[in-house]
Design a protein around this motif. Sequence first.
Motif, PDB file in Angstrom:
ATOM      1  N   UNK A  42      62.543  68.959  22.066  1.00 28.76           N
ATOM      2  CA  UNK A  42      63.126  69.421  23.332  1.00 28.76           C
ATOM      3  C   UNK A  42      64.273  70.387  23.109  1.00 28.76           C
ATOM      4  N   UNK A  43      64.974  70.221  21.996  1.00 23.77           N
ATOM      5  CA  UNK A  43      66.173  71.026  21.760  1.00 23.77           C
ATOM      6  C   UNK A  43      66.046  72.019  20.607  1.00 23.77           C
ATOM      7  N   UNK A  44      64.954  71.997  19.858  1.00 24.59           N
ATOM      8  CA  UNK A  44      64.834  72.872  18.681  1.00 24.59           C
ATOM      9  C   UNK A  44      63.697  73.887  18.833  1.00 24.59           C
ATOM     10  N   UNK A  45      64.023  75.160  18.556  1.00 22.86           N
ATOM     11  CA  UNK A  45      63.022  76.229  18.566  1.00 22.86           C
ATOM     12  C   UNK A  45      63.175  77.075  17.305  1.00 22.86           C
ATOM     13  N   UNK A  46      62.110  77.803  16.993  1.00 25.07           N
ATOM     14  CA  UNK A  46      62.136  78.708  15.842  1.00 25.07           C
ATOM     15  C   UNK A  46      61.333  79.945  16.198  1.00 25.07           C
ATOM     16  N   UNK A  47      61.627  81.038  15.508  1.00 22.72           N
ATOM     17  CA  UNK A  47      60.885  82.287  15.683  1.00 22.72           C
ATOM     18  C   UNK A  47      60.411  82.759  14.320  1.00 22.72           C
ATOM     19  N   UNK A  48      59.135  83.136  14.246  1.00 21.35           N
ATOM     20  CA  UNK A  48      58.534  83.606  12.998  1.00 21.35           C
ATOM     21  C   UNK A  48      57.987  85.007  13.235  1.00 21.35           C
TER      22      UNK A  48
END
Length: 158
Positions: A80-86
């Motif tokens: 819910x609180x963690x995102x990443x971009x690749x």
Amino acid sequence: MANKEKKDGRSRRELITLGSAFGLMGIAGLGSAGALFKYMMPVVSYGTPQKFLVPVEDLPDVGDEMIFDDMKVVVRRQTDKEVAAISLVCTHLGCTVNRVETGFLCPCHGSQYDSDGIVVGGPAPKTLPWLDIKIVPGGQIEIDTGTSLPENSFFEVA
């Protein structure tokens, strides 16, 4: 006089011809080796680093991904609180990789990456870059395509 020209069974003209032939083959070999070396070295041009904004409410659900084709980035939500971009730019020659069932696949030269962007096959020299994410005012996140972080670099969004 004919005997003076042939000391070891070859005339001066034959020796010059052979020397020239070997010299030209050596030059051609060096040129070919140089061209092969240049071909083997990646020439990746990512263009101007760009930052773009994504509203937090538009982020994918937990466990899902959202692909931004125009920016060549995939955004992944871990929790819910963690995102990443690749980045979707192949580290071999800069083609845009495609999302496949097992990870990512480069259509240009066949480089294969797992779901985390780690090279599992092909000519790519390194993993797909994970990108920096910042929270900015207005309930948005900013993704910087000009940065490269270690794999599994997740960022907290509230």
